[in-house]
Design an enzyme around this catalytic site. Structure first.
Site, PDB file in Angstrom:
ATOM      1  N   ASN A 212       8.240  -5.065   6.552  1.00  0.00           N
ATOM      2  CA  ASN A 212       8.699  -6.463   6.409  1.00  0.00           C
ATOM      3  C   ASN A 212       8.955  -6.876   4.963  1.00  0.00           C
ATOM      4  OD1 ASN A 212       5.898  -6.266   6.082  1.00  0.00           O
ATOM      5  ND2 ASN A 212       5.612  -8.416   6.584  1.00  0.00           N
TER       6      ASN A 212
ATOM      7  N   GLU B 222      -4.929  -4.296   5.555  1.00  0.00           N
ATOM      8  CA  GLU B 222      -4.302  -5.629   5.639  1.00  0.00           C
ATOM      9  C   GLU B 222      -3.493  -5.642   6.920  1.00  0.00           C
ATOM     10  OE1 GLU B 222      -4.911  -7.996   3.641  1.00  0.00           O
ATOM     11  OE2 GLU B 222      -5.975  -6.789   2.151  1.00  0.00           O
TER      12      GLU B 222
ATOM     13  N   CYS C  28       3.324 -11.447   7.472  1.00  0.00           N
ATOM     14  CA  CYS C  28       2.003 -11.563   8.111  1.00  0.00           C
ATOM     15  C   CYS C  28       1.381 -12.925   7.845  1.00  0.00           C
ATOM     16  CB  CYS C  28       1.092 -10.435   7.656  1.00  0.00           C
ATOM     17  SG  CYS C  28       0.982 -10.294   5.871  1.00  0.00           S
TER      18      CYS C  28
HETATM   19  O1  TXE Z   1       3.702  -1.415  12.015  1.00  0.00           O
HETATM   20  P1  TXE Z   1       2.886  -0.125  11.915  1.00  0.00           P
HETATM   21  P2  TXE Z   1       5.119  -1.551  12.667  1.00  0.00           P
HETATM   22  C1  TXE Z   1       2.651  -5.984  12.679  1.00  0.00           C
HETATM   23  C2  TXE Z   1       3.629  -6.747  13.513  1.00  0.00           C
HETATM   24  C3  TXE Z   1       4.536  -5.695  14.020  1.00  0.00           C
HETATM   25  C4  TXE Z   1       3.536  -4.600  14.282  1.00  0.00           C
HETATM   26  C5  TXE Z   1       4.130  -3.259  14.334  1.00  0.00           C
HETATM   27  O2  TXE Z   1       2.970  -7.360  14.575  1.00  0.00           O
HETATM   28  O3  TXE Z   1       5.221  -6.079  15.171  1.00  0.00           O
HETATM   29  O4  TXE Z   1       2.630  -4.713  13.196  1.00  0.00           O
HETATM   30  O5  TXE Z   1       4.948  -3.007  13.184  1.00  0.00           O
HETATM   31  C6  TXE Z   1       2.504   3.701   9.357  1.00  0.00           C
HETATM   32  N1  TXE Z   1      -1.427   6.712  10.675  1.00  0.00           N
HETATM   33  N2  TXE Z   1       2.949  -5.925  11.285  1.00  0.00           N
HETATM   34  O6  TXE Z   1       5.376  -0.733  13.868  1.00  0.00           O
HETATM   35  O7  TXE Z   1       3.222   0.793  13.013  1.00  0.00           O
HETATM   36  C7  TXE Z   1       3.964   3.416   9.604  1.00  0.00           C
HETATM   37  O8  TXE Z   1       4.725   4.594   9.503  1.00  0.00           O
HETATM   38  C8  TXE Z   1      -1.025   6.305   9.466  1.00  0.00           C
HETATM   39  C9  TXE Z   1       2.094  -6.693  10.454  1.00  0.00           C
HETATM   40  O9  TXE Z   1       6.030  -1.356  11.542  1.00  0.00           O
HETATM   41  O10 TXE Z   1       1.488  -0.568  11.722  1.00  0.00           O
HETATM   42  C10 TXE Z   1       4.247   2.400   8.526  1.00  0.00           C
HETATM   43  O11 TXE Z   1       4.435   3.027   7.261  1.00  0.00           O
HETATM   44  N3  TXE Z   1       0.041   5.511   9.267  1.00  0.00           N
HETATM   45  C11 TXE Z   1       2.300  -6.476   9.068  1.00  0.00           C
HETATM   46  C12 TXE Z   1       2.961   1.579   8.496  1.00  0.00           C
HETATM   47  O12 TXE Z   1       1.970   2.414   9.081  1.00  0.00           O
HETATM   48  C13 TXE Z   1       0.711   5.086  10.346  1.00  0.00           C
HETATM   49  C14 TXE Z   1       3.516  -5.907   8.558  1.00  0.00           C
HETATM   50  C15 TXE Z   1       3.034   0.260   9.268  1.00  0.00           C
HETATM   51  O13 TXE Z   1       3.479   0.536  10.576  1.00  0.00           O
HETATM   52  C16 TXE Z   1       0.329   5.464  11.649  1.00  0.00           C
HETATM   53  C17 TXE Z   1       4.274  -5.115   9.496  1.00  0.00           C
HETATM   54  C18 TXE Z   1      -0.800   6.318  11.785  1.00  0.00           C
HETATM   55  N4  TXE Z   1      -1.244   6.717  12.983  1.00  0.00           N
HETATM   56  C19 TXE Z   1       3.970  -5.170  10.817  1.00  0.00           C
HETATM   57  N5  TXE Z   1       1.180   4.881  12.521  1.00  0.00           N
HETATM   58  C20 TXE Z   1       1.502  -7.222   8.054  1.00  0.00           C
HETATM   59  N6  TXE Z   1       0.293  -7.644   8.383  1.00  0.00           N
HETATM   60  O14 TXE Z   1       1.958  -7.399   6.942  1.00  0.00           O
HETATM   61  C21 TXE Z   1       2.068   4.161  11.798  1.00  0.00           C
HETATM   62  N7  TXE Z   1       1.799   4.288  10.485  1.00  0.00           N
END
Ligand code: TXE
Length: 480
Positions: A150, A248, A282
């Site tokens: 994001n 976070e 977020c």
């Molecule tokens: O996040 P992911 P996504 C929330 C928001 C969104 C949801 C999913 O609700 O709809 O999260 O978003 C890496 N081990 N936020 O799918 O999957 C992944 O490759 C290690 C809140 O993008 O959590 C990416 O680099 N790493 C938020 C990162 O984690 C892993 C901001 C985030 O991906 C992994 C964005 C694993 N097993 C989304 N799986 C905020 N709070 O700022 C994935 N990743």
């Protein structure tokens, strides 16, 4: 077609097995770049490079690390427009927003920690006349930094900068959905002559690359921003290896609007707090509680303002709402609109896909949505939608609004809107949130602790909190 590269041991590389994945432009739906689909072997190589660089980097003068970080910031500044265009193309956010907020903030992250490391100090404790204790804060080793889609460069640098300033080497993975600015950033690090191996950037999926970082025995600390479910997986993976963890995670943030607020300013800022970056922050307010005497007036003014938020091409300076990150995410947002209807919600505006013409005909555009009539404890008001959707709820008393605002599993941020100073302090203290803004939103001072409570995360970033996270505290006790 543009090709992006890993940055390992000071050079640009493709994935070890030669795989690539496509990168989409959310505003058009088209593939515009290919990025390395890296594997655990690429993380092994990055960690090996980081371990080789660690001895020299961790013992280098803080002033030298600071100088290099300022140099990186200077070079980013000279390419600000390239970064802004790349960030907008990768995320769908308006380019003016990337130019005004995301990229300047990424530069500030580097400047801030380049300065902070020169001003850091540690404690001494004298034990009567018997002993003197002092605390050494030493680099922790190799840090793993994993960031989301994001605010790609903004959050990537928010982790990397304190880790490097404190004398650690870093293996970092940007989101596979938005790899472009991390790739440009690697070019800047090469131009700045950051020593090889000090920072390594590896592209790829969470499953392959993210998991390899969080399970590698040589990674001492993991700093992660992303979804709560991913945070739980990372915590499970990292716990048996006793890594330091900073998480976070998501939020379901409340804005508490009291009848004595400054009306115009509150309406204007709360609209911004709900819909900035298409609601994909977020910290965005998604539940807006309004004291009953003000409810209808506030609702009508709020909806009127939201209707004015132009949905359009992110490259157009008049656009206020760009594209959502992907068609899949748009489906998720749409599913919550259907859920809100089922739960008895009234859609006051928005609630549907926006079909643009021309260049953006294939983009994931969505109209900013305001819903009323939902109970505070329904799923729509409990689950993170992470899109341009806000709900309005009336309240009758301070006690009632605190109960409703605190009744989620999240605890990231909240805002309070009132001209009663005593109430502002009282409510701020009672809110279960890591960050409370009073009569403002997103006003950030990089020295303050940043993070959430409950399922919004573990640990705090920012200022000394970040420098403490990326160092190991060692007490030295000298008998006098
Ligand atoms: O996040 P992911 P996504 C929330 C928001 C969104 C949801 C999913 O609700 O709809 O999260 O978003 C890496 N081990 N936020 O799918 O999957 C992944 O490759 C290690 C809140 O993008 O959590 C990416 O680099 N790493 C938020 C990162 O984690 C892993 C901001 C985030 O991906 C992994 C964005 C694993 N097993 C989304 N799986 C905020 N709070 O700022 C994935 N990743």
């Amino acid at each position: 077609m543009m090709y992006l590269w890993n940055y390992v041991d000071g050079t640009l590389k493709e994935a070890s097995d030669g795989g690539w994945f496509p990168v989409h432009e959310p505003a058009t739906g088209e593939v515009y770049a290919m990025a390395p689909d890296s594997r655990a072997e690429d993380i092994d190589a990055a960690i090996e490079a980081a371990l080789s660089a660690f001895s020299a980097w961790s013992t280098s003068a803080a002033a030298e690390r600071s100088r290099l970080m300022h140099r990186i910031a200077d070079l980013m500044q000279t390419r600000l427009e390239d970064f802004a265009q790349a960030e907008s193309r990768d995320t769908g956010k308006p380019v003016w927003l990337a130019r005004m907020i995301d990229i300047p903030r990424a530069i500030d992250n580097f400047r801030f920690f380049a300065g902070a490391i020169l001003h850091s100090s540690s404690e001494a404790h004298q034990t009567d006349t018997i002993a003197l204790n002092y605390t050494l804060r030493q680099p922790i080793g190799i840090a793993g930094c994993i960031s989301p889609w994001n605010l790609p460069l903004y959050l990537f640098t928010w982790k990397i900068a304190p880790a490097l300033a404190a004398g650690n080497c870093v293996v970092a993975k940007p989101s596979e959905i938005t790899p472009a600015t991390a790739s440009l950033f690697a070019e800047i690090c090469m131009e700045a002559r950051l020593p090889a191996g000090v920072l390594n950037i590896v592209h790829g999926s969470g499953e392959n690359v993210g998991a390899a970082i969080t399970t590698h025995p040589d990674i001492a600390a993991v700093s992660f921003t992303g979804g709560t479910a991913t945070g739980a997986t990372i915590a499970r993976n990292a716990a048996p290896l006793f890594k330091k963890l900073s998480l976070e995670l998501g939020g379901k943030n409340a804005a508490l609007v009291f009848a004595d607020c400054d009306f115009e300013e509150t309406v204007e800022t709360v609209v911004g707090s709900a819909f900035s970056n298409q609601g994909e922050v977020c910290l965005c307010s998604s539940r807006i509680f309004i004291e009953r005497p003000l409810y209808e007036r506030f609702r009508d003014a709020f909806v009127e303002r939201v209707r004015e938020l132009t949905v359009g091409d992110p490259l157009d300076d008049s656009t206020r709402q760009g594209a959502l990150i992907s068609p899949q995410h748009m489906e998720k947002v749409l599913s919550y609109i259907a859920l809100a209807r089922e739960e008895g919600g009234r859609i006051l505006c928005g609630g549907e896909r926006v079909q643009l013409e021309g260049r953006c005909a294939g983009g994931a555009f969505f109209s900013p949505t305001v819903i009323e009539g939902l109970p505070y404890n329904c799923r729509t008001n409990q689950e993170e939608i992470f899109g341009p959707v806000a709900t309005l709820l009336p309240f009758d008393s301070e006690a009632e609004v605190l109960t409703m605002a605190n009744a989620t599993r999240y605890g990231l941020a909240a805002s309070v809107w009132t001209s009663n100073l005593t109430r502002a302090h009282r409510v701020a203290a009672a809110l279960q949130a890591g960050i409370v803004w009073v009569n403002c939103w997103m006003l950030r001072d990089l020295r303050t602790p940043f993070g959430g409570m409950k399922q919004s995360g573990v640990g705090r970033e920012g200022g000394w909190e970040a420098l403490h996270f990326f160092t190991e505290a060692k007490n030295v006790c000298i008998k006098l």
